[in-house]
Structures are given as structure tokens and as C-alpha cells.
Design an enzyme around this catalytic site. Structure first.
Site, PDB file in Angstrom:
ATOM      1  N   ASN A  58     -29.666  26.929 -15.705  1.00 39.03           N
ATOM      2  CA  ASN A  58     -30.615  28.014 -15.897  1.00 39.03           C
ATOM      3  C   ASN A  58     -30.637  28.967 -14.710  1.00 39.03           C
ATOM      4  O   ASN A  58     -30.105  28.679 -13.642  1.00 39.03           O
ATOM      5  CB  ASN A  58     -32.020  27.435 -16.103  1.00 39.03           C
ATOM      6  N   LYS A 116     -30.312  23.128 -24.314  1.00 38.08           N
ATOM      7  CA  LYS A 116     -31.770  23.119 -24.346  1.00 38.08           C
ATOM      8  C   LYS A 116     -32.341  24.138 -25.327  1.00 38.08           C
ATOM      9  O   LYS A 116     -33.423  23.938 -25.867  1.00 38.08           O
ATOM     10  CB  LYS A 116     -32.313  23.428 -22.946  1.00 38.08           C
ATOM     11  N   ARG A 140     -26.281   9.786 -12.581  1.00 36.10           N
ATOM     12  CA  ARG A 140     -25.759   9.523 -13.925  1.00 36.10           C
ATOM     13  C   ARG A 140     -24.424   8.775 -13.949  1.00 36.10           C
ATOM     14  O   ARG A 140     -23.835   8.619 -14.997  1.00 36.10           O
ATOM     15  CB  ARG A 140     -25.734  10.809 -14.743  1.00 36.10           C
ATOM     16  N   ASP A 178     -35.442  28.350 -18.585  1.00 29.33           N
ATOM     17  CA  ASP A 178     -34.778  27.114 -18.141  1.00 29.33           C
ATOM     18  C   ASP A 178     -33.861  26.565 -19.226  1.00 29.33           C
ATOM     19  O   ASP A 178     -33.693  25.353 -19.347  1.00 29.33           O
ATOM     20  CB  ASP A 178     -35.819  26.053 -17.707  1.00 29.33           C
ATOM     21  N   MET A 209     -41.603   7.486   0.229  1.00 25.22           N
ATOM     22  CA  MET A 209     -42.515   8.613   0.408  1.00 25.22           C
ATOM     23  C   MET A 209     -42.297   9.209   1.794  1.00 25.22           C
ATOM     24  O   MET A 209     -42.916   8.804   2.785  1.00 25.22           O
ATOM     25  CB  MET A 209     -43.964   8.122   0.221  1.00 25.22           C
ATOM     26  N   ALA A 251     -31.348  24.573  -9.238  1.00 27.20           N
ATOM     27  CA  ALA A 251     -31.656  25.929  -9.702  1.00 27.20           C
ATOM     28  C   ALA A 251     -33.157  26.221  -9.679  1.00 27.20           C
ATOM     29  O   ALA A 251     -33.569  27.355  -9.443  1.00 27.20           O
ATOM     30  CB  ALA A 251     -31.105  26.148 -11.117  1.00 27.20           C
TER      31      ALA A 251
HETATM   32 CA    CA Z   1     -33.518  23.519 -14.804  1.00 19.22          CA
END
Ligand code: CA
Length: 701
Positions: free
Chosen positions: A288, A360, A148, A333, A667, A210
Site C-alpha cells: 500500500n 485486499k 512467515r 491500505d 517490552m 509502509a
Molecule cells: Ca499495510
């Protein structure tokens, strides 16, 4: 680059750092050093609001309002907005960065924590820094290989890397100055996706993980030397382990003393931080619980402090001053890591120093940021897990409709949140907060497949009497005093970009379906729509270059469980090309990325000998390890759709998935996480998915 920087008035500020003083020719007679780049210090950061042409800090100012005082682009002329420049990143995944703009240079990030310095007037690349994140770090992530953004301080650029390092980069050369490992245990699936913030010469950084059972904390490092300063753990360690702080003694009493010591508890600080220089408080949003289900995490119950909380810390010591827990005993969450905005607003005839957050859990909180007292909290979308927040205790009143211990429940909001990390913005001119919101539910159950439950078709029995709400994305203009929407705009996809408010009385935001909108901040009326062709989840910024106002945004769709998000088809028209885009008045057309090539038929898969038990084991492993990137329950992924594997790829399945043959493409192999037998079981499940897709296609024809 250098000549453009020589006239910046900021260079004449009384900078405390020698490098900046020596480098400011307008202030130091006869100095021959090149002008300082990225010359941000404590005074300049605290006064970032006084530099309309720059975007010095993550939220532009320490109060994170994301309000630009620029008004060259306004309601009367925004129809003339067009592309000034674009810079294409080498990526097809999620791009979440907020660019920082200092004196004509933009510093931004892309996938795998790569950092870019661009000329803010032309988009020309000045340098690129690749921290070479081991690709295996991309496997245990809830939410894509995103970043970010950076922080800027005293000639250096700071980035947290996906694998948990904090790196300081010389802003002039793009060379690494120092690097520290911020992880307390590199064997655990920690990650960093958030932007660092720099407060009083210290770099503050948290982390994520988390979902995978890590223990949350936030740390601070000396910006000059990288020396570790302090660490605040958000939850107590394993039962019986020594507590690192007195704050954790209080927290300890809210956890089951017989809980599973293997679980770190969660509470990760993976995004939001804000700072009030006058109060000298650093605000931290915590995540969370891990695991999500509270009856598994802390069977004896308890609030589980300091999960899902806003915590105010002393930035010198890292000691807690106050906390407010938004979701006691989090079960869904419901992180409180969402963007926090600090503002001084009039409430009941009094100017209050508030902190605003739309976490959230679906309630918009207005707190007194001096002491954490709740001023008000109201629902900003449909919410069924709680009826309201008690004004006296500050606690939500649960309805029971979110309690999934004994039966599956369709809970609103979902773990994607009524609002997630996508930044809000606040305009002091309208007094409104512009929230990128969504109305979406999630089926929670007590099974081991609790992560993704899109397979459930009949939702009505899981939600009680009320009609099943439709899923929708929004931008909502929220009055934080009256706690109600003033206008809202409904969007076809739930996973859109953050917002920017400007003094031109405009709000800018991008969408999953690849548009940049400019709307009237007061009414929400759409004044300009620009087709980008790339889904946008990041938030725009605004700055001046060459005397012109630019609105810039990073494009590239992705993020948490992005391949299971409902309604993602619209974002798949064009290749998901990561790009930085900067718009100005009288700019040009935006070139569209190449269209997505035809997906073709589902080829005939090989015949595999597998029992139904092996296929079921493969399904569970697929959901846990593969589905977040490669899609599940019929979603169409942005990354390779394993239901379309060719016979040649099937023959290489073990070489790719176990041995990591395609690590160069991102990958990495899973040999340290899965056995060969596990990989064979996953393969058997993939073959079954492919057969089902073929059968479905045949039925449709
Ligand atoms: Ca989460």
C-alpha cells in the site's frame, strides 16, 4: 536424522554444488562425508512438484499452488486423523510460518525470527537458531513479531529477520554461515516478516513498513556468498532525487512532484513472490501507499506507480518486464502483496498461463502471466469502494463511497483485506482456488487517528443507503474461470488460517477459534474437525515421513492490529501457546494448552493529576504506540491489558515504558521515541481507561 536421509533418491540428482555431490554416498563411491541435508538446487526446486513427500519451497512449488499430490489421507479415512506429534515454541504471539520439509527434516520459524529444525517424523528438535532481534524492533510494527518462514538451498537455511537482516544458516549444524543487512536505512522502521525465495541461486527478499512511511523495494543476494546482486525499488525516491531505474521514470510521472519528501511512499514487498522457470519471470506483489490517504501522500493525484501492483521482474537483472496495478492511487491500505498462484488453465477453449491473486481490495484477478494482461476480475466478497474492474482498461471504477477526504466513510473491505497474507491453495483436480476470505469494513477518516477507528458506533451514516453488512470470516472455493464461488464456509472470526489442497480431495485449514478442519474439496462438506485450543493463522503443509502422510500446521494467533480485531474473544480461552502440530491417520488427541487464567477485576487505579488536554495527548500517543499490542476501544488484548494494571505496576509505569525495565519480556523501552512527559500523558490515559472499565463493570453489575 542422518540415517534417514541416506536413501533419498534426490541425492542422486546431478547436483552442481560440490558439497552436495561429496555428501551423496549412493552416488559417489567411497565418499565418507555425512549425507547432505537440505540439498535443494535449481533443478530440484524447478521440479519440486515431482517430489510428493517433500515441501521444498514456500508454496511447495515455484507456482505457489500449495497443492500436495499426497492421497494417503482422503475423504474416506480423514475421520481417523489425529495428532502425530507437537513441538511447543516458547511464544504467546502470532505464528505465521509455512514449514519447509526436505528429506525428513522440517524447517520452520516462530516469533522474533527464530528458526527451528525438527525431525519431521517425531517433532524432535534438531537445532534452533536465534538471530537475537533487538526487542526495540518490536515497537514500530503494524503486524506483530511474526515470520512467515525460511527458504532452503544447497545445505543452508535462509531467514529474513524482523530487523531487516538476511541470515544463511548451515542446515546440518544450525550455525550461521553469513548475514547481510538488507535495509537501505536502518534508522527507518523497516521490518522483514516474509519468507525469502531462492531463484537461480539468488535469495530474493523484500520488507515491510509502509504504514510508517518507508520506501518499498525487493533485493537479491547470492545464496553462496551473500553478495548483493540487484534491487528493485517499487516507488520513486524523494522529489528531485536521482532515479535508480528507467522503470521509476514512468512511475515518477504518476506522483505529485511537490509531495512531502519525508514520506517514502510505501509499496513494500512484504510477502508474496512467485516464479515461472519456463518464462523466467519473477512475480512480486507490492504494498500500500504510505501514508494511506492519497490526498496526503500525493496531493496532486496520480496512480502512484508501482503501489498495490503485481510486477514481473527479470530474476537475473531485477529489471521490470511488466506490471499490473490492482488499485491505482491506493487510498485504503489495499496491498497487492497477497499470495499469487500460477497455473495453466483452460479459459474460452484455450490453455492460458495465468497468475491469480485475491488482494485486499476484494477483487479476484486472473492475469495472463506472460504479459500482465487482465483476463478477468470479479468481487469475491462485499465491496463498496469500486463497482467493477473495467475489462478493457483493467482499472477499477470507484463508487465514491470510499472517498474519505471530506467525510468519514465505512469502507469494504477493510485494511485487513478481503484476503490478506494467509495463503490460498489451488487444486488442479477441482480447478478451484480455496481463499481464506473475510467480509469486514473499516471507518476511514481524515483525522490523525486514522489507523484505528473502532470507536465509531453509528456506521449507517458512513455507508450510504445500503444495509450495514455483518462481519464474517470465510473459506471460499472459487472457480477462477467462471469467477464465482462453488461453495463457501462461514466462520465466526475474521482472522483465520491459510488453506492446503491435497490429492485426497481435501482442503485443510485452521481457524482463529482453534480448530483444524478437513473439508471435501468439491463440496465443502466438513469431514473432520480437530480442537487445537490455539488459534491458527498459518497455512498447513503436507509431506511424507516414514512412509506416512502428515498434515502439519503452525499454531499461534496474532498478526496485524490483532488486539483490535472484532470477535477475538473466542480465541482467548486458552493460552496462545505457539506450537508446530503434525497430524496423521490413527494419531492421538491434541493436548490443549493451559486455559487463560481468570482475568479478575479492574483494580483501583492511582489518582493522577492530569488535564483533559494531557489525557487526550496520551490517547493519541497510546493509539500510535501502544494500542496495536495492548488493545484499544474496549478490545481484550492477548498481551497485558493495561486496564488491569496493579498499583505496583502503576508505580513502575515510567520505569517500564520509558526505561525498558521489562525488555527481557519483549517490552522494550520507548525513551528514544517518547519523552518522559509523553509517557506520563500515556499513563494518564491508561488510568482513565481503567476508571472507565471499572465504571462500566459496576454498571453491568
Ligand atoms: Ca499495510
Amino acid at each position: 536424522m542422518r540415517s534417514r536421509l541416506s536413501a533419498g533418491p534426490s541425492l542422486c540428482r546431478p547436483l552442481v554444488l560440490i558439497i552436495a555431490v561429496l555428501a551423496a554416498p549412493a552416488c559417489v563411491a567411497g565418499a565418507s562425508s555425512p549425507p547432505a541435508v537440505a540439498a535443494v538446487d535449481a533443478a530440484r526446486a524447478a521440479d519440486a512438484g515431482q517430489e510428493p513427500g517433500n515441501w521444498l519451497l514456500h508454496g511447495r512449488t515455484y507456482d505457489e499452488q500449495r497443492y500436495s499430490p499426497l492421497s494417503q489421507i482422503d475423504r474416506g479415512n480423514v475421520a481417523r486423523l489425529g495428532l502425530g506429534w507437537e513441538y511447543r515454541l516458547d511464544s504467546l504471539r502470532g505464528i505465521e510460518a509455512t514449514p519447509i520439509v526436505v528429506d525428513g527434516v522440517m524447517y520452520t520459524t516462530g516469533t522474533w525470527s527464530r528458526v527451528y529444525a525438527l525431525d519431521a517424523a517425531s517433532g524432535a528438535l534438531l537445532w534452533q537458531y536465534d538471530p537475537h532481534v533487538p526487542r526495540k524492533w518490536g515497537r514500530k510494527l503494524c503486524c506483530d513479531i511474526v515470520n512467515r518462514g525460511v527458504a532452503v538451498w544447497a545445505g543452508r537455511i535462509y531467514v529474513g529477520t524482523l530487523d531487516g537482516r538476511l541470515v544463511a544458516i548451515d542446515a546440518a549444524t544450525g550455525e550461521r554461515a553469513w548475514e547481510v543487512d538488507t535495509l537501505v536505512d536502518r534508522s527507518l522502521p523497516y521490518s522483514i516478516t516474509g519468507a525469502p525465495r531462492i531463484v537461480k541461486g539468488r535469495v530474493v527478499i523484500g520488507n515491510g513498513g509502509a504504514e510508517y512511511g518507508v520506501r518499498g523495494y525487493v533485493s537479491a543476494y547470492d545464496a553462496t556468498t551473500g553478495e548483493w546482486a540487484w534491487r528493485f525499488f517499487t516507488v520513486p525516491g524523494a522529489p528531485g532525487a536521482p532515479l535508480e531505474s528507467v522503470e521509476l521514470e514512468k512511475a515518477q510521472a504518476t506522483w505529485d512532484p511537490r509531495r512531502d519528501p519525508a514520506n517514502g511512499g510505501g509499496g513494500t514487498v512484504w510477502d508474496s513472490l512467485a516464479y515461472d522457470p519456463a518464462l523466467d519471470l519473477l512475480y512480486v506483489g507490492t504494498g500500500n501507499g504510505g501514508p494511506w490517504a492519497r490526498h496526503k501522500r500525493s496531493p496532486a493525484g496520480g496512480d502512484n506507480l508501482y503501489l498495490a501492483s503485481i510486477v514481473a521482474l527479470d530474476p537475473d537483472s531485477g529489471r521490470m518486464v511488466w506490471y499490473y496495478q490492482t488499485t491505482p492511487g491506493d487510498n485504503w491500505d489495499f496491498t497487492a502483496t497477497q499470495h499469487m498462484i500460477l497455473a495453466d488453465i483452460e479459459i474460452g477453449g484455450e490453455i492460458r498461463k495465468v497468475l491469480m491473486q485475491a488482494p485486499k481490495n476484494g477483487f479476484f484477478y486472473v492475469l495472463d502471466r506472460t504479459d500482465g494482461t487482465l483476463i478477468s476480475a470479479e468481487k469475491f466478497v462485499y465491496v463498496n469502494w469500486a463497482s467493477r474492474v473495467d475489462a478493457v482498461t483493467g482499472r477499477p471504477l470507484e463508487t465514491g463511497l470510499g472517498d474519505y477526504k471530506d467525510q468519514a466513510r465505512y469502507v469494504f473491505p477493510s485494511p485487513a483485506g478481503a484476503h490478506d497474507w494467509q495463503p490460498m491453495s489451488f487444486s488442479p483436480r477441482t480447478g478451484l482456488v480455496y481463499i481464506p476470505a473475510r467480509e469486514i469494513g473499516w471507518v476511514f477518516n481524515d483525522g490523525d487517528d486514522y489507523w484505528f477507528t473502532y470507536g465509531v458506533r453509528d456506521l449507517q451514516p458512513l455507508i450510504g443507503e445500503q444495509p450495514v453488512p455483518a462481519t464474517a470470516g470465510y473459506v471460499k472455493a472459487w472457480d477462477p474461470v467462471a469467477q464465482r464461488p462453488v461453495w463457501e464456509m462461514r466462520l465466526p472470526n475474521v482472522w483465520n488460517g491459510g488453506t492446503l489442497a491435497t490429492a485426497g480431495d481435501l482442503v485443510f485449514f485452521g481457524t482463529a477459534t482453534g480448530q483444524l478442519y478437513a473439508v471435501d474439496a468439491a463440496s465443502g462438506r466438513i469431514l473432520k474437525t480437530i480442537e487445537i485450543g490455539t488459534g491458527i493463522i498459518a497455512a498447513p503443509v503436507s509431506y511424507l515421513a516414514g512412509g506416512k502422510q502428515y498434515v502439519a500446521v503452525m499454531a499461534g494467533w496474532g498478526g496485524p492490529a490483532f488486539n483490535t480485531m472484532q470477535g477475538d474473544e473466542a480465541a482467548l480461552r486458552y493460552l496462545n501457546t505457539g506450537r508446530a502440530l503434525a497430524f496423521r491417520l490413527d494419531g492421538g488427541e491434541v493436548p490443549l494448552p493451559p486455559p487463560v487464567p481468570p482475568r479478575g477485576e479492574f483494580p483501583e487505579p492511582p489518582v493522577l493529576e492530569a488535564t483533559s488536554e494531557q489525557v487526550e495527548r496520551g490517547r493519541k500517543l497510546y493509539v500510535g504506540h501502544c494500542g496495536a499490542c495492548h488493545g484499544m476501544y474496549g478490545s481484550t488484548p492477548l498481551l497485558p491489558d493495561l486496564r488491569r494494571l496493579t498499583p505496583a505496576k502503576h508505580a513502575l509505569f515510567e520505569a517500564i515504558v520509558y526505561a525498558g525495565m521489562l525488555e527481557g519480556n519483549g517490552m522494550a523501552g520507548f525513551s528514544d521515541l517518547l519523552s518522559r512527559d509523553d509517557v506520563r500523558a500515556v499513563h494518564a490515559y491508561v488510568v482513565q481507561l481503567q476508571r472507565e472499565a471499572r465504571a462500566q463493570r459496576a454498571g453491568a453489575d
